[in-house]
Scaffold this active site. Structure first.
Site, short mmCIF file in Angstrom:
data_model
loop_
_atom_site.label_atom_id
_atom_site.label_comp_id
_atom_site.label_asym_id
_atom_site.label_seq_id
_atom_site.Cartn_x
_atom_site.Cartn_y
_atom_site.Cartn_z
N HIS A 365 0.64 -1.31 0.32
CA HIS A 365 -0.16 -0.23 -0.13
C HIS A 365 0.53 1.88 0.28
CE1 HIS A 365 -4.46 -1.36 0.32
NE2 HIS A 365 -3.46 -2.48 0.81
N LYS A 556 -9.47 13.97 4.19
CA LYS A 556 -8.58 12.59 3.70
C LYS A 556 -7.71 12.83 4.51
CE LYS A 556 -7.18 13.68 -0.32
NZ LYS A 556 -7.07 12.47 -1.30
N ARG A 557 -7.23 11.50 5.77
CA ARG A 557 -5.68 11.93 6.78
C ARG A 557 -4.47 13.07 6.46
NH1 ARG A 557 -2.60 8.47 6.15
NH2 ARG A 557 -2.01 7.15 4.40
N LYS A 562 0.08 14.47 1.69
CA LYS A 562 -1.06 14.57 0.78
C LYS A 562 -1.42 15.95 0.54
CE LYS A 562 -3.89 10.77 2.57
NZ LYS A 562 -4.25 10.33 1.47
N THR A 664 -9.13 6.10 -2.53
CA THR A 664 -9.98 6.08 -3.09
C THR A 664 -11.43 7.06 -3.40
OG1 THR A 664 -10.62 5.07 -0.96
CG2 THR A 664 -10.16 3.59 -2.79
N LYS A 668 -14.78 8.22 -5.13
CA LYS A 668 -16.32 8.39 -4.54
C LYS A 668 -16.47 9.34 -5.11
CE LYS A 668 -13.96 6.07 -0.41
NZ LYS A 668 -13.12 6.61 1.63
C1 LIG Z 1 -12.63 6.71 1.62
C2 LIG Z 1 -12.18 7.66 2.60
C3 LIG Z 1 -10.66 7.66 3.09
C4 LIG Z 1 -9.46 7.06 1.80
O1 LIG Z 1 -9.18 8.20 1.24
P1 LIG Z 1 -8.28 9.19 0.34
O2 LIG Z 1 -9.06 10.25 -0.50
O3 LIG Z 1 -8.22 7.53 -0.94
O4 LIG Z 1 -7.00 8.82 0.96
C5 LIG Z 1 -10.29 7.67 3.29
N1 LIG Z 1 -10.88 8.49 5.23
C6 LIG Z 1 -12.60 7.55 4.82
C7 LIG Z 1 -13.10 7.97 6.10
C8 LIG Z 1 -12.78 7.32 3.36
O5 LIG Z 1 -14.11 6.78 4.07
#
Ligand SMILES: *Cc1c(COP(=O)(O)O)cnc(C)c1O
Length: 818
Positions: A365, A556-557, A562, A664, A668
């Site tokens: 990952h 995101k985190r 990022k 991911t 979404k």
């Molecule tokens: C999808 C998702 C992530 C991943 O987000 P990235 O933008 O791909 O880092 C992290 N946390 C939650 C709660 C998510 O639903």
């Protein structure tokens, strides 16, 4: 047409009456309350228990069936399962949602409040854990018999509170009142052993190794059923909870040492307390390794028991079981499997190795060097002495074979060895996972290519053909159908109801991309979702944002790679530009941020403070009213994501190229009609390939250019800043305390970091990012064109369904039929 039965009520009405009766029965007999006095939480528990009854029949039936027909099972080992709330998932996938909503409505209860009463199961940190959750749902949907194996953390990841702009961490208490979804399996309990020594004996001229552990902990199973779409299949998520082998030292207790008598219990139970205990201390590191071995050992004992019960011996394990390692966290499973086969089942080494290496596969990952897991040898030896012996043996055979095949490349050995000889000798879990697996996969096309060129270049030469790509995906049930019912209804109308089972039919939407009527409907759905988010902002933060603004979202985190900071630099530049030129065609924007920083990650926490300080200044400045707002929504989790994503117009995916393995969140957001502004990184590239260059805003250096600049050492951050007056002005403002008048030097470390090192190359990409944002403004000011681009995005995202990803794993890695 709904059918009418002989009693004169329709099936639908009868189903509602049955649901009502079931909920009331649970309220009275299980919750033990009179409905007249029930709280929202009581209604949630009663509703969940009524729903769970339906699931359970399918669950047990499915288990019997897959046992009977001898299907190969998939075991997904993951330290994280970020499943979030379950009620809507279960009801929706069982096609009971409308019925239960009506039943609750008849009882005077709003299902929306019942949903909100369920705590999020925050058993994960971010994308990796959410991927595991999406995969579990897709495996159930595709009818693949699978177990998810992980840890039942009492507290999961922390709850984030923003106090005066700073992140504070509080324990997440999702299990405080228990959860109605799980089944405790007290009979499924295993001994997990730690420490001690290894005795060597020779029996009939064969050496035998006997591990005498110094500590035993019990692992107890809890099963949560995971329901596939249309209730097709239900698979267990089996999470392990740690218990002391002796709950109380009675002799100590009777001597009056009441606390000491419970200390073993506390030490054992610590294993399943929290996700990612801080590893800054030696004790924290040790706890993390204990967690990993704990859940791996319990899971392997469990699956081996099951296999022997059904098939009698272990030789056929690779034909009946596929074990997927979600990152290196469970990589110690390679050694544990060998130990069980050699020591508990007396298999010969070659036979044990054949079984192990044809059963395991491993998903990588990340290629960030600091994130690749290694363990100091002394710690590993103290905790798992027998496993270290086995790993040495694996490594010796592996290095001997490498020497033979590459006789003229002695330097190859140090790179492919499991032991890192620099830095005080450490075990490299990535090498162990690679060597012990038949297939290793990356999670996007770019990431898989980079794996072959960088971290695993040499191992890929030694074991060619093992690396495959499996681009990540998301489950459309949760991230479209449940979270965006308005858009789903429209897709059913325009593309046909079958779209719910065949996502590729979403493509039909594109035929209508130029139809003004469709454009208006899509825009109206988006606006309604934005109004819902506006209310959340007002409720949680106490100020208003306008639904007609562009909702520019980065959720995101919180991590430096990022580049939330790049977004903040652009925010400040925009703030300055609007004030200098108030009549220009700026798209009115709301910049929305959400995300947690690891508790010990000081730099990321300071960036959260910066976002909040910028928000305070900008939101209170009347000169940008109606043009710019900044929002930081606290405690990002799955439930918050489900509200923000359907309301987003712009999706920020701006990592330094080469650093985001897939992403991911990007999928979404695009699926819900947000346009992406992003670098050519991770799955952004594949999103661009699917939606077309005209419907995405790409900027910045490519991964190859990033590498080239790092090699050349030029241009430097100083060069970049000198070349960009706008960037210089932004850095001066932040560094000079414009956003932190109470502490003018607060953000100096951030600005100094950019000026001296700029590890994540923000200064290289800033101008190009600014220019891309102005292209965003330009398109936003042509609403028909914007909506058309959004439609094309939605129409071309079908490939990112995790059903597609899982079908590829099944066919090409696990060899199970779908
Ligand atoms: C999808 C998702 C992530 C991943 O987000 P990235 O933008 O791909 O880092 C992290 N946390 C939650 C709660 C998510 O639903």
């Amino acid at each position: 047409m709904l059918q009418t039965n002989t009693a004169g009520t329709s099936d639908y009405e009868q189903a509602i009456a049955e649901a009502k009766a079931a909920i009331i029965a649970k309220m009275t007999l299980s919750v033990g309350k009179d409905p007249g006095y029930a709280t929202d939480r009581d209604w949630f528990v009663a509703t969940a228990l009524a729903a769970r009854d339906r699931v359970t029949h399918r669950f047990l039936g499915g288990k019997r069936a897959s046992k009977a027909d001898g299907k190969k099972r998939v075991y997904y080992l993951s330290l994280e399962f970020l499943i979030g709330r379950q009620l809507t998932d279960v009801l929706y996938n069982f096609e009971l949602y409308d019925i239960f909503r009506a039943a609750l409505g008849d009882l005077g209860v709003d299902i929306e409040r019942v949903r909100e009463a369920e705590p999020d199961a925050a058993l994960g940190n971010g994308g990796l854990g959410r991927l595991a959750a999406c995969f579990m749902e897709s495996m159930a949907t595709l009818g693949i018999p699978a177990y998810g194996y992980g840890i039942r953390y009492d507290h999961g990841l922390f709850r984030q509170v923003i106090k005066d702009g700073w992140q504070q961490e509080f324990p997440e208490t999702w299990l405080e009142n228990g959860t109605p979804w799980e089944f405790l399996r007290s009979d499924v309990t295993y001994d997990i052993r730690f420490g001690g020594s290894v005795e060597t004996k020779t029996v009939n001229n064969v050496p035998r190794f006997i591990w005498h552990p110094s500590e035993v902990v019990h692992a107890v199973a809890y099963d949560t059923p995971i329901v596939g779409w249309r209730g097709s299949n239900v698979n267990p998520l089996r999470l392990w909870s740690a218990r002391a082998a002796d709950p109380i030292a009675l002799s100590l207790f009777n001597k009056g040492d009441h606390v000491g008598a419970l200390s073993d219990q506390a030490r054992s139970a610590a294993i399943s307390k929290v996700l990612y205990p801080s590893d800054e201390t030696a004790a924290g590191q040790e706890l993390r390794l204990r967690q990993e071995y704990f859940f791996v050992s319990a899971s392997l004992q469990d699956l081996i028991n099951r296999h022997i019960r059904i098939y009698g011996d272990l030789y056929s394990l690779p034909d009946r079981a596929a074990i997927q390692l979600n990152d290196t966290h469970p990589a110690v499973a390679i050694a544990e499997m060998m130990r069980i086969l050699l020591d508990d089942h007396n298999l010969r080494w070659d036979e044990a190795w054949r079984i192990t290496s044809s059963t395991f596969s491993y998903t990588n990952h990340t290629l960030l060097p600091e994130a690749l897991e290694t363990w100091p040898l002394p710690l590993f030896e103290r905790l798992l002495p027998r496993h270290l012996q086995i790993i040495y043996f694996i490594n010796n055979l592996h290095l001997e074979a490498t020497k033979k095949n590459f006789p003229n490349e002695p330097e190859l050995l140090s790179s492919v060895s499991i032991i890192d000889e620099r830095d005080g000798r450490r075990l490299r879990m990535g090498q162990l996972a690679f060597i012990g697996s038949h297939t290793i996969n990356g999670v996007s096309a770019l990431h898989t290519d980079l794996m072959k060129e960088t971290t695993f270049r040499d191992l890929n030469r030694v074991y060619p053909g093992r690396i495959q790509n499996k681009t990540n995906g998301i489950t459309f049930r949760r991230w479209l159908q449940q979270s965006n019912p308005g858009l789903t209804k429209l897709l059913c109308e325009v593309c046909g109801e079958e779209v719910l089972d065949k996502p590729e039919l979403i493509k039909r939407l594109e035929e209508h991309a130029d139809d003004p009527a469709l454009q208006q409907r899509i825009a109206k759905i988006k606006r309604a979702n934005k109004v819902v988010l506006c209310k959340i902002v007002t409720d949680r933060l106490g100020f208003r944002v306008e639904a007609d603004s562009l909702f520019d979202v980065q959720i995101k985190r919180q991590h430096e790679y990022k580049r939330q900071l790049l977004n903040l630099l652009e925010t400040v530049a925009l703030y300055d530009a609007i004030r200098s030129n108030p009549t220009a065609d700026w798209a009115p924007r709301v910049k929305i941020f959400a995300g947690k920083a690891a508790a010990s990650y000081v730099a990321a926490k300071l960036i959260i403070k910066l976002a909040n300080d910028i928000a305070k200044t900008v939101n209170n400045d009347p000169s940008v009213q109606g043009k710019l707002k900044v929002v930081f929504l606290p405690n990002y989790n799955v439930s918050l994501a489900e509200k923000i994503i359907p309301a987003a117009d712009l999706s920020e995916q701006i990592s330094t190229a080469g650093m985001e393995a897939s992403g991911t969140g990007n999928m979404k957001l695009a699926l819900n009609g947000a346009l992406t502004i992003g670098t050519l990184d991770g799955a952004n590239i594949e999103i661009k390939d699917n939606v077309g260059d005209d419907n995405i805003f790409i900027f910045g250096l490519t991964a190859a250019e990033v590498e080239e600049r790092k090699r050349a050492g030029a241009p430097t951050a100083t060069d970049n800043i000198a070349a960009s007056p706008m960037l210089r002005q932004v850095l001066d403002a932040i560094g000079g305390g414009v956003f932190s008048p109470d502490d003018p030097n607060r953000f100096k470390p951030i600005i100094d970091g950019l000026r001296s090192q700029d590890r994540y190359m923000l200064t290289d990409d800033f101008d190009s990012y600014w220019a891309a944002q102005r292209r965003v403004d330009e398109l936003w000011n042509q609403p028909e064109k914007w909506t058309r681009a959004a439609i094309v995005n939605i129409a071309n995202m079908a490939w990112f369904s995790s059903d597609r990803t899982i079908a590829e794993y099944a066919e090409q890695i696990w060899k199970v039929p779908v």
